[in-house]
Design a protein around this motif. Structure first.
Motif: not given
Ligand SMILES: Cc1cc2nc3c(=O)[nH]c(=O)nc-3n(C[C@H](O)[C@H](O)[C@H](O)COP(=O)(O)OP(=O)(O)OC[C@H]3O[C@@H](n4cnc5c(N)ncnc54)[C@H](O)[C@@H]3O)c2cc1C
Length: 369
Positions: A33-50
């Motif tokens: 988790g030293g990279h993106a997986s440990g350095r993100n906002a943890g938002m569970i967002r389904q509200a997308l367009t694709d």
């Protein structure tokens, strides 16, 4: 499995659950988790367009919620919902998001300005003309999610080895020979879940060339603003490109920066922060609302979001290198979709039945000229 981020851990989890394969996860860093997986906002967002990303996001969100209820309590799934704001040109994107959600049967509804402010008081003076609330969007504790995956893998006998950077990878008559500084491994199948380094690992294996690009994004942690509530949804303002969410007793914010980071040129890890970004955040917040004046920022982190030009993930067997699989390019959605991506990748690796349309949309085959 090359890479101990959410792509690698989730794929290993389903492989271990659904097969008798002997699995080894190799991670270059000393800690997972030293990279993106440990350095993100943890938002569970389904509200997308694709529509295909919305499908994976919906399945991923459901799985996170269920896992949390069934004992993976360190995930701390918080169903606060999301509030997407728009004004001017960005209204079109919001309407497209609403349509995509409706098609997947995901709840969302328009809020008036007063309704938005009553949910998130700091928006009192904010400039926006449309607000979409998605009550089933959520937030999780990313460190907790990583720990739960690692625990589940170890319980199932998967070896998770850190400090093992893949230096070379070559095809043998029946599999692959993988060299790290400490030892060699032989594997019948290899999964490239190396995040921002997926292209570099692919090159080492002489696999299909895939045009990944890594973009750096910053997150800031500040003292709570007036009226702060832990129950706030995460708020994403599409027109000023800024988001914020409650994170424990703090407010997490991002200026949604998207600066190309060339790992091959910089020879750095992409985790350093840029002092100018704090000013960018303050400027964007000021454009959104005066209520953030005097915000006290206490710390910051940065990480790399890796994607291909069409914004869709790259999941599946390499078209020219049999036994070599890609699970990469998860962009800004790898937490939300960890379970759905891991399940799809594992099913493809095990030769199980998958939704053919979904498999085609995410296949690395689309990069063959
Ligand atoms: C600032 C920011 C905010 C984000 N916010 C969200 C969000 O709110 N919600 C969401 O769903 N997603 C979010 N994301 C996206 C999410 O974090 C990523 O999509 C996800 O973590 C990608 O996981 P990964 O496993 O593909 O990559 P990584 O986590 O980068 O894992 C890849 C691993 O491979 C290892 N590796 C690379 N090369 C080698 C090698 N040669 N040998 C061995 N190991 C190697 C790396 O060290 C790394 O640990 C955000 C990302 C950022 C940067």
């Amino acid at each position: 499995m090359i890479g101990g981020g959410f792509a690698g851990l989730a794929t290993a989890y389903f492989l271990a659950r659904d097969s008798k394969l002997r699995i080894v996860v190799l991670e270059q860093e000393k800690k997972l988790g030293g990279h993106a997986s440990g350095r993100n906002a943890g938002m569970i967002r389904q509200a997308l367009t694709d529509p295909y990303l919305v499908r994976l996001a919906k399945e991923g969100k459901e799985a996170l919620k269920t896992a949390d209820r069934k004992g993976w309590s360190r995930i701390q799934f918080q169903a606060n919902g999301s509030l997407l704001l728009a004004g001017g040109d960005s209204e079109k994107e919001l309407k497209k998001t609403r349509d995509a959600l409706r098609k997947q049967g995901i709840l969302s509804h328009w809020l008036s300005r007063d309704e938005s402010v009553s949910r998130v008081s700091v928006l009192g003076e904010a400039k926006f003309s449309k607000a979409l609330f998605s009550p089933t969007d959520a937030m999780v504790d990313i460190k907790g999610l990583l720990q739960e995956f690692i625990h589940a893998l170890k319980t199932r006998g998967v070896r998770v080895l850190s400090g093992r950077k893949i230096q070379a990878l070559s095809r043998t008559h029946s599999g692959f020979l993988i060299r790290t500084a400490k030892q060699y491994f032989y594997a019948k199948k290899v999964v490239n879940a190396a995040g921002a380094w997926a292209g570099i690992v692919g090159e080492k294996a002489n696999a299909t060339v895939i045009p990944f690009k890594a973009y750096r994004r910053h997150l800031f942690y500040a003292d709570p603003v007036k009226g702060f509530k832990k129950a706030w949804p995460f708020v994403w303002d599409l027109s000023h490109e800024v988001y914020f969410r409650p994170q424990g007793k703090k407010l997490m914010l991002s200026p949604c920066d998207k600066i190309l980071f060339r790992l091959d040129v910089h020879k750095r890890r992409g985790t350093g922060t840029d002092p100018k970004m704090q000013q960018v955040l303050i400027k964007k917040l000021r454009q959104l609302s005066g209520s953030f004046e005097g915000l006290k920022i206490r710390s910051k982190v940065a990480g790399l979001r890796t994607m291909v030009p069409d914004g869709r993930f790259v999941i599946g067997e390499d078209p020219k290198l049999k036994g070599f699989y890609w699970v990469a390019g998860l962009g800004g959605h790898g937490v939300t979709t960890a379970f759905s991506v891991g399940r799809l990748a594992s099913n493809l690796i095990l030769g199980r039945k998958v939704d053919t349309k979904l498999a085609r949309v995410f296949s690395p085959r689309r990069f063959v000229k």
